[in-house]
Each structure stands twice: as C-alpha cells, then as structure tokens.
Design an enzyme around this catalytic site. Structure first.
Site, PDB file in Angstrom:
ATOM      1  N   TYR A  98       0.720  -1.271   0.024  1.00  0.00           N
ATOM      2  CA  TYR A  98      -0.021   0.048   0.018  1.00  0.00           C
ATOM      3  C   TYR A  98       0.695   1.138   0.003  1.00  0.00           C
ATOM      4  O   TYR A  98       0.354   2.530  -0.003  1.00  0.00           O
ATOM      5  CB  TYR A  98      -0.935   0.030   1.128  1.00  0.00           C
ATOM      6  CG  TYR A  98      -1.864  -1.231   1.125  1.00  0.00           C
ATOM      7  CD1 TYR A  98      -2.954  -1.448   0.313  1.00  0.00           C
ATOM      8  CD2 TYR A  98      -1.900  -2.060   2.155  1.00  0.00           C
ATOM      9  CE1 TYR A  98      -3.524  -2.546   0.157  1.00  0.00           C
ATOM     10  CE2 TYR A  98      -2.742  -3.228   2.157  1.00  0.00           C
ATOM     11  CZ  TYR A  98      -3.834  -3.336   1.200  1.00  0.00           C
ATOM     12  OH  TYR A  98      -4.521  -4.312   1.094  1.00  0.00           O
ATOM     13  N   HIS A 118      -8.601   1.195  -5.984  1.00  0.00           N
ATOM     14  CA  HIS A 118      -7.969   0.200  -5.296  1.00  0.00           C
ATOM     15  C   HIS A 118      -6.408   0.793  -5.343  1.00  0.00           C
ATOM     16  O   HIS A 118      -6.008   0.972  -6.377  1.00  0.00           O
ATOM     17  CB  HIS A 118      -8.050  -1.230  -5.636  1.00  0.00           C
ATOM     18  CG  HIS A 118      -9.514  -1.680  -5.356  1.00  0.00           C
ATOM     19  ND1 HIS A 118      -9.967  -1.887  -4.057  1.00  0.00           N
ATOM     20  CD2 HIS A 118     -10.379  -1.646  -6.078  1.00  0.00           C
ATOM     21  CE1 HIS A 118     -11.125  -2.288  -4.320  1.00  0.00           C
ATOM     22  NE2 HIS A 118     -11.534  -1.989  -5.402  1.00  0.00           N
TER      23      HIS A 118
HETATM   24  O1  CA2 Z   1      -5.980  -2.007  -2.632  1.00  0.00           O
HETATM   25  C1  CA2 Z   1      -6.688  -1.376  -2.026  1.00  0.00           C
HETATM   26  O2  CA2 Z   1      -6.861  -0.245  -2.057  1.00  0.00           O
HETATM   27  C2  CA2 Z   1      -7.696  -2.507  -1.221  1.00  0.00           C
HETATM   28  O3  CA2 Z   1      -8.881  -1.798  -1.403  1.00  0.00           O
HETATM   29  C3  CA2 Z   1      -7.200  -2.207   0.131  1.00  0.00           C
HETATM   30  C4  CA2 Z   1      -7.925  -3.027   1.165  1.00  0.00           C
HETATM   31  C5  CA2 Z   1      -7.964  -4.506   0.624  1.00  0.00           C
HETATM   32  O4  CA2 Z   1      -8.990  -5.292   1.612  1.00  0.00           O
HETATM   33  C6  CA2 Z   1      -8.441  -4.483  -0.571  1.00  0.00           C
HETATM   34  O5  CA2 Z   1      -8.646  -5.998  -1.151  1.00  0.00           O
HETATM   35  C7  CA2 Z   1      -7.867  -3.899  -1.790  1.00  0.00           C
HETATM   36  C8  CA2 Z   1      -7.181  -3.143   2.439  1.00  0.00           C
HETATM   37  C9  CA2 Z   1      -6.986  -1.969   3.133  1.00  0.00           C
HETATM   38  C10 CA2 Z   1      -6.088  -2.268   4.235  1.00  0.00           C
HETATM   39  O6  CA2 Z   1      -5.016  -1.146   4.253  1.00  0.00           O
HETATM   40  C11 CA2 Z   1      -4.172  -1.338   5.218  1.00  0.00           C
HETATM   41  C12 CA2 Z   1      -3.045  -0.383   4.992  1.00  0.00           C
HETATM   42  C13 CA2 Z   1      -2.068  -0.483   5.880  1.00  0.00           C
HETATM   43  C14 CA2 Z   1      -1.978  -1.494   6.692  1.00  0.00           C
HETATM   44  C15 CA2 Z   1      -2.862  -2.271   6.925  1.00  0.00           C
HETATM   45  C16 CA2 Z   1      -4.010  -2.184   6.093  1.00  0.00           C
END
Ligand code: CA2
Length: 149
Positions: free
Chosen positions: A25, A102
C-alpha cells in the site's frame, strides 16, 4: 455556477495506511492521501469531502448522503469490495458518476480479492496505481462532470 462536490470515501483499515504493508500500500498515510486529493481538487476547480470509516453501515449512509449532495463519488471500499452486496445496492441507487479505486492491483493478489461487488455498480475502476489512482479518478470525474454540463 456552483463548484461541484465530489465525495471520496475510504473503507475499513485504510486509516492504517503508512503503518504496515508498505510493499502493498506504499508508505503514505491517509492524511497524505487527503492532501493529494485536496491539491488535485483545487487544480481542477472541484470541491471534495474525504472520509474514512471502518463500518459498513456508515459507508452506506454516506453513499445515501452523496445522492443528495454530491456531483460524483470516488470510493475505495477496501475489504467491503469483496463482500458487500448492501454497499453495491446503495451505489446502484445513485445517479451520479462513480469511480472505484484500489491502491493495489487486486487482480494480481489472492483470488478472493479479484472479485468486487462494487465494480458492478461503478462507472469506472482504477487499481494498482497507488495514491495516483485517486488523482486520476478526480481528473476523470471532473472531465465527466464538465461533459455533462
Ligand atoms: O488495494 C486496495 O486499495 C484495497 O482496497 C485495500 C484493502 C483490501 O482489503 C482490498 O482487497 C484492496 C485493505 C485496506 C487495508 O489497508 C491497510 C493499509 C496499511 C496497513 C494495513 C491495512
């Protein structure tokens, strides 16, 4: 002429951006993302309302609010993309343009992330481009809103 308002909604766990999983991310925080959106919106002459919630019902209520108040919607539904028929139904009831974003390329990841209910309701989907995806979504929505005028 009034300035169009675009809602930018972020789903569960996106408040943790920048604290874990930087390889997936990136290293930027949710505050950094909001700043990028604000700078982009200013350049485009649109107003934005950026929010994040860990609660499905709250996100759905904000989508309902967008029906009355917003000219367009950008949404990263995060984990609810892959599970929430209710969020999809709320978005299907909108008659404003919607772009799903995303950060990661969900199609390169686990199979359960490769299907999004929300994509059935979105006009466009951007994934895998990190924070730039939000900037591109704002540009696309601003173009669509200008064309509609
Ligand atoms: O890629 C994306 O933006 C997602 O929507 C992010 C979601 C995930 O469940 C999707 O499959 C794809 C997860 C967001 C969680 O973000 C975090 C960031 C840093 C640390 C932990 C979680």
């Amino acid at each position: 002429m009034t300035t169009p308002l675009i809602f930018v909604l972020n789903g569960p766990n996106l408040n943790l951006l920048g604290t874990r999983e930087p390889e997936v991310y990136g290293t930027g925080t949710l505050d950094d993302l909001e700043t990028l959106c604000a700078e982009t919106a200013e350049g485009l002459g649109v107003a934005i309302d950026v929010r994040q919630s860990n609660l499905e019902g709250e996100l759905i209520s904000w989508v309902h609010e967008a029906r009355a108040r917003a000219a367009g919607l950008i949404i990263n539904p995060a984990g609810y993309s892959h599970t929430s028929v209710a969020l999809m139904d709320a978005i299907l009831a909108l008659d404003i343009p919607v772009i799903e974003v995303h950060l990661s390329n969900i199609h390169k990841r686990e199979s359960f992330r490769q299907h999004s209910y929300v994509s059935r309701a979105a006009d466009g989907v951007i994934c895998g481009l990190g924070f730039a995806g939000y900037r591109l979504a704002l540009i696309a929505l601003s173009d669509i809103l200008e064309e509609d005028q």
